[in-house]
Design a protein around this motif. Structure first.
Motif, PDB file in Angstrom:
ATOM      1  N   LEU A   1     -80.816  49.737  -0.081  1.00  0.00           N
ATOM      2  CA  LEU A   1     -79.753  50.618  -0.994  1.00  0.00           C
ATOM      3  C   LEU A   1     -79.247  49.903  -1.998  1.00  0.00           C
ATOM      4  O   LEU A   1     -79.444  50.521  -3.197  1.00  0.00           O
ATOM      5  CB  LEU A   1     -78.717  51.009   0.110  1.00  0.00           C
ATOM      6  CG  LEU A   1     -78.183  52.204  -0.061  1.00  0.00           C
ATOM      7  CD1 LEU A   1     -78.895  53.684   0.054  1.00  0.00           C
ATOM      8  CD2 LEU A   1     -76.708  52.254   0.853  1.00  0.00           C
TER       9      LEU A   1
ATOM     10  N   THR B   1     -79.428  48.507   4.130  1.00  0.00           N
ATOM     11  CA  THR B   1     -78.342  48.254   3.206  1.00  0.00           C
ATOM     12  C   THR B   1     -78.962  47.445   2.089  1.00  0.00           C
ATOM     13  O   THR B   1     -78.605  47.627   0.953  1.00  0.00           O
ATOM     14  CB  THR B   1     -77.065  47.525   3.693  1.00  0.00           C
ATOM     15  OG1 THR B   1     -77.565  46.424   4.630  1.00  0.00           O
ATOM     16  CG2 THR B   1     -76.254  48.525   4.753  1.00  0.00           C
TER      17      THR B   1
ATOM     18  N   MET C   1     -81.754  54.622   2.593  1.00  0.00           N
ATOM     19  CA  MET C   1     -80.965  55.635   3.265  1.00  0.00           C
ATOM     20  C   MET C   1     -81.917  56.071   4.537  1.00  0.00           C
ATOM     21  O   MET C   1     -81.098  56.426   5.600  1.00  0.00           O
ATOM     22  CB  MET C   1     -81.011  57.090   2.408  1.00  0.00           C
ATOM     23  CG  MET C   1     -80.315  57.017   0.951  1.00  0.00           C
ATOM     24  SD  MET C   1     -80.563  58.473   0.157  1.00  0.00           S
ATOM     25  CE  MET C   1     -79.437  57.935  -1.408  1.00  0.00           C
TER      26      MET C   1
ATOM     27  N   GLY D   1     -71.904  46.848   2.327  1.00  0.00           N
ATOM     28  CA  GLY D   1     -72.444  47.309   3.552  1.00  0.00           C
ATOM     29  C   GLY D   1     -73.492  46.336   4.344  1.00  0.00           C
ATOM     30  O   GLY D   1     -73.422  46.143   5.455  1.00  0.00           O
TER      31      GLY D   1
ATOM     32  N   LEU E   1     -80.615  54.114   7.307  1.00  0.00           N
ATOM     33  CA  LEU E   1     -79.360  54.228   7.611  1.00  0.00           C
ATOM     34  C   LEU E   1     -78.732  55.577   8.076  1.00  0.00           C
ATOM     35  O   LEU E   1     -77.860  55.627   9.001  1.00  0.00           O
ATOM     36  CB  LEU E   1     -78.360  53.878   6.231  1.00  0.00           C
ATOM     37  CG  LEU E   1     -78.570  52.145   5.948  1.00  0.00           C
ATOM     38  CD1 LEU E   1     -78.030  52.018   4.554  1.00  0.00           C
ATOM     39  CD2 LEU E   1     -78.044  51.244   7.163  1.00  0.00           C
TER      40      LEU E   1
ATOM     41  N   GLY F   1     -73.053  48.659  -2.068  1.00  0.00           N
ATOM     42  CA  GLY F   1     -74.056  48.486  -1.035  1.00  0.00           C
ATOM     43  C   GLY F   1     -74.002  47.185  -0.707  1.00  0.00           C
ATOM     44  O   GLY F   1     -74.214  47.030   0.633  1.00  0.00           O
TER      45      GLY F   1
ATOM     46  N   ARG G   1     -68.337  59.212   6.412  1.00  0.00           N
ATOM     47  CA  ARG G   1     -69.577  59.476   5.333  1.00  0.00           C
ATOM     48  C   ARG G   1     -69.146  60.473   4.287  1.00  0.00           C
ATOM     49  O   ARG G   1     -69.322  60.179   3.141  1.00  0.00           O
ATOM     50  CB  ARG G   1     -70.837  59.780   6.122  1.00  0.00           C
ATOM     51  CG  ARG G   1     -72.134  59.751   5.084  1.00  0.00           C
ATOM     52  CD  ARG G   1     -73.402  60.406   6.045  1.00  0.00           C
ATOM     53  NE  ARG G   1     -73.756  59.289   6.653  1.00  0.00           N
ATOM     54  CZ  ARG G   1     -74.611  59.407   7.710  1.00  0.00           C
ATOM     55  NH1 ARG G   1     -75.299  60.556   7.818  1.00  0.00           N
ATOM     56  NH2 ARG G   1     -74.902  58.561   8.765  1.00  0.00           N
TER      57      ARG G   1
ATOM     58  N   MET H   1     -75.011  57.314  -1.720  1.00  0.00           N
ATOM     59  CA  MET H   1     -75.964  58.407  -1.576  1.00  0.00           C
ATOM     60  C   MET H   1     -75.501  59.685  -2.608  1.00  0.00           C
ATOM     61  O   MET H   1     -76.265  60.023  -3.404  1.00  0.00           O
ATOM     62  CB  MET H   1     -76.137  58.878  -0.163  1.00  0.00           C
ATOM     63  CG  MET H   1     -77.165  60.075  -0.149  1.00  0.00           C
ATOM     64  SD  MET H   1     -77.439  60.589   1.610  1.00  0.00           S
ATOM     65  CE  MET H   1     -75.746  61.418   2.096  1.00  0.00           C
TER      66      MET H   1
ATOM     67  N   SER I   1     -73.425  44.798   7.717  1.00  0.00           N
ATOM     68  CA  SER I   1     -74.604  45.013   8.916  1.00  0.00           C
ATOM     69  C   SER I   1     -74.978  43.766   9.685  1.00  0.00           C
ATOM     70  O   SER I   1     -75.255  44.141  10.826  1.00  0.00           O
ATOM     71  CB  SER I   1     -75.741  45.671   8.097  1.00  0.00           C
ATOM     72  OG  SER I   1     -76.207  44.603   6.992  1.00  0.00           O
TER      73      SER I   1
ATOM     74  N   THR J   1     -76.876  54.807  12.034  1.00  0.00           N
ATOM     75  CA  THR J   1     -75.701  54.820  12.063  1.00  0.00           C
ATOM     76  C   THR J   1     -74.997  55.713  13.126  1.00  0.00           C
ATOM     77  O   THR J   1     -74.081  55.305  13.990  1.00  0.00           O
ATOM     78  CB  THR J   1     -74.869  54.657  10.636  1.00  0.00           C
ATOM     79  OG1 THR J   1     -75.316  55.904   9.994  1.00  0.00           O
ATOM     80  CG2 THR J   1     -75.297  53.624   9.611  1.00  0.00           C
TER      81      THR J   1
ATOM     82  N   THR K   1     -72.492  53.865   2.706  1.00  0.00           N
ATOM     83  CA  THR K   1     -73.874  54.752   2.450  1.00  0.00           C
ATOM     84  C   THR K   1     -73.324  56.107   1.668  1.00  0.00           C
ATOM     85  O   THR K   1     -74.346  56.465   1.026  1.00  0.00           O
ATOM     86  CB  THR K   1     -74.578  55.083   3.809  1.00  0.00           C
ATOM     87  OG1 THR K   1     -74.878  53.711   4.511  1.00  0.00           O
ATOM     88  CG2 THR K   1     -75.919  55.934   3.670  1.00  0.00           C
TER      89      THR K   1
END
Length: 535
Positions: A351, A348, A381, A491, A384, A488, A412, A290, A495, A388, A286
């Motif tokens: 994202l 995700t 975002m 992720g 998440l 992404g 992160r 981001m 997940s 998280t 993430t």
């Protein structure tokens, strides 16, 4: 008239919530300081360089801060676990304010770099301190209702940072971009000191100095690789390869040391919990997406959509508002139902979809279209950012709350560093390729400075060069977000393996089944007593 038994518990609950809100005022201001600083200083940097000189050391003003913050984050988290959250958190605020004051007093670029490192050292404890204290005060089941506040602080920092930085620099001078931290920080310091009351901790455990040192070397090497790679030094240079080797060796030795340490700075046992490991990986990915988006969207907006530096910050509003609203809704649903497994999956997915949509932007994309694409990314975002952290904190014992918070924050941050570095390399190579194909060797020479030209100079370029550069930026943006979408998807795959474990503080159901790998002891955690903060 005495309160009836039926109404007394409600009054106590309302009083407890009001007390927590008072503490949260100080915590949110501290979080704002941590997030706002780089945004404000970034706007002031051209003026700083004009007065202090040292243009060749410009990157170190940011790098020194980032290095100190990243390297100290896990250490602050562990110190809070060992010696009590409040005192350690107040210490980090004081160090941050000292660094801010000294940075404002700097008489040379070398002094500014050194004092920014002091400021970064304190900043490493600000965010992890806020998150760990919230983890102590508020049970995971109830924590969702406060997610909107944290998402709102992030939105304020991203939008308000450039605006505040520009205004302060123009009217008060660049030194006030550092001094502005002092009154805000002093107020936060007083609020936390006066209203936060957690159980005191005393321990005879020795600090794991060797482990802390090895982890610092490893993190520093990784951050330098992502900062210098492709900018200061070629990716295949001896310096970058040497830093990679140093990172690998120091982190490998760190793992060996931590297995034998009596009180490790980063207990490896927390990674035995599948949920913790998975959400840490998702947090890393993430951060990658981001920070890459926040870095390259303003460049696209200023270059292709002819937005000013200030307006490019405002044009991020669709992404930030979407993130804020979704985070608030997800938090409320988590609080009311105790369910959260769907959020990492949906987050995700959005994202990746948002990044894929952004990769379709070209020289003709309108602001409305790009705003819609950003809203999709921001929704991802929002699902998440706090979930998280919530799952990570719910997956460890209360004694490891600081370590869990700092580890999640650290991964992160490192993900963001990798995202910016790799995205920058992809962007520069793509811009160079497109300009070379359109202008020949001349285009390659123009793009050799990292693929970026000051937007204010675009109007002065010959039409052919300007057109080639605009197509180059559009192509570079396409490549960056296409690769980001693929990250992404990693992720998204991870997940699906997150297990929905009942959140602590969720009532009778939580007492029957604690978090995976964690002994349920709601009645013995600070939730029962510390949540009713004494004010």
């Amino acid at each position: 008239m005495a309160n009836s038994p039926a109404t007394a518990p409600e009054t106590a609950a309302e009083s407890k919530q009001r007390s927590v809100r008072v503490v949260l005022v100080g915590l949110m201001i501290t979080m704002l300081l941590a997030m706002l600083d780089n945004m404000i200083v970034g706007t002031a940097m051209p003026t700083i360089v004009g007065e202090l000189g040292g243009l060749n050391h410009l990157s170190w003003v940011v790098t020194a801060y980032t290095l100190a913050a990243a390297a100290s984050t896990p250490i602050w988290g562990k110190l809070g676990d060992l010696y009590g959250r409040k005192g350690i958190f107040l210490t980090s605020i004081v160090i941050f304010l000292i660094g801010s004051a000294l940075s404002g007093l700097s008489g040379s670029m070398d002094q500014l770099i050194a004092f920014r490192a002091v400021q970064g050292l304190g900043a490493g404890g600000l965010m992890v301190g806020v998150l760990a204290i919230i983890g102590d005060l508020i049970p995971p089941r109830e924590r969702g209702k406060y997610q909107g506040m944290m998402a709102g602080i992030m939105a304020i920092a991203m939008i308000g940072g450039p605006l505040v930085g520009g205004t302060i620099t123009d009217h008060l001078g660049w030194r006030w971009s550092f001094y502005i931290n002092l009154p805000l920080g002093a107020f936060a310091l007083f609020m936390v000191w006066a209203t936060l009351h957690l159980p005191r901790k005393r321990t005879q455990a020795r600090i794991d100095y060797l482990g802390a040192g090895l982890l610092t070397v490893g993190i520093t090497s990784l951050v330098l690789v992502t900062t210098w790679g492709g900018n200061e030094y070629d990716w295949a240079s001896a310096q970058i390869l040497g830093l990679i080797a140093l990172a690998v060796v120091s982190l490998a030795v760190f793992l060996v040391v931590e297995r034998a340490a009596a009180e490790p700075v980063l207990p490896l046992g927390i990674f035995a919990n599948r949920n913790f490991t998975l959400v840490t990986v998702i947090g890393f990915l993430t951060g990658f997406v981001m920070y890459g988006a926040v870095t390259f969207l303003p460049l696209y907006q200023q270059t292709i959509q002819d937005a000013s530096a200030t307006n490019s910050g405002l044009l991020l509003l669709p992404m930030l508002l979407s993130m804020l609203v979704v985070s608030l809704v997800a938090g409320r649903v988590t609080t009311q139902t105790g369910k959260y497994k769907a959020f990492p999956i949906v987050g995700t997915a959005l994202l990746s979809l948002g990044a894929l949509l952004l990769s379709q932007m070209d020289t003709g994309t309108t602001r409305v279209t790009s705003g819609l694409f950003m809203a999709v990314l921001g929704a991802g975002m929002g699902f998440l950012m706090q979930i998280t952290m919530l799952v990570a904190q719910n997956s460890v014992e209360m004694k490891d709350m600081g370590v869990a918070s700092s580890t999640s924050t650290l991964f992160r941050t490192i993900g963001g560093s990798f995202g910016v570095a790799l995205s920058g390399a992809i962007f520069a190579n793509r811009v160079g390729d497109i300009m070379t194909s359109r202008l020949g060797g001349k285009g390659g020479e123009i793009a050799s400075g990292g693929g970026q030209i000051d937007p204010s100079r675009l109007g002065k370029l010959p039409a052919a060069v300007r057109d080639a550069y605009l197509h180059g930026v559009a192509g570079g943006t396409h490549s960056v977000f296409l690769w980001t979408a693929l990250v992404g998807l990693l992720g998204f795959a991870a997940s699906w393996f997150v297990t929905e474990v009942p959140l602590r503080g969720a009532g009778p159901q939580a007492k029957e089944a604690g978090p995976e790998g964690v002994e349920d002891a709601v009645g013995d955690t600070p939730f029962k007593d510390a949540a009713a903060v004494e004010v």
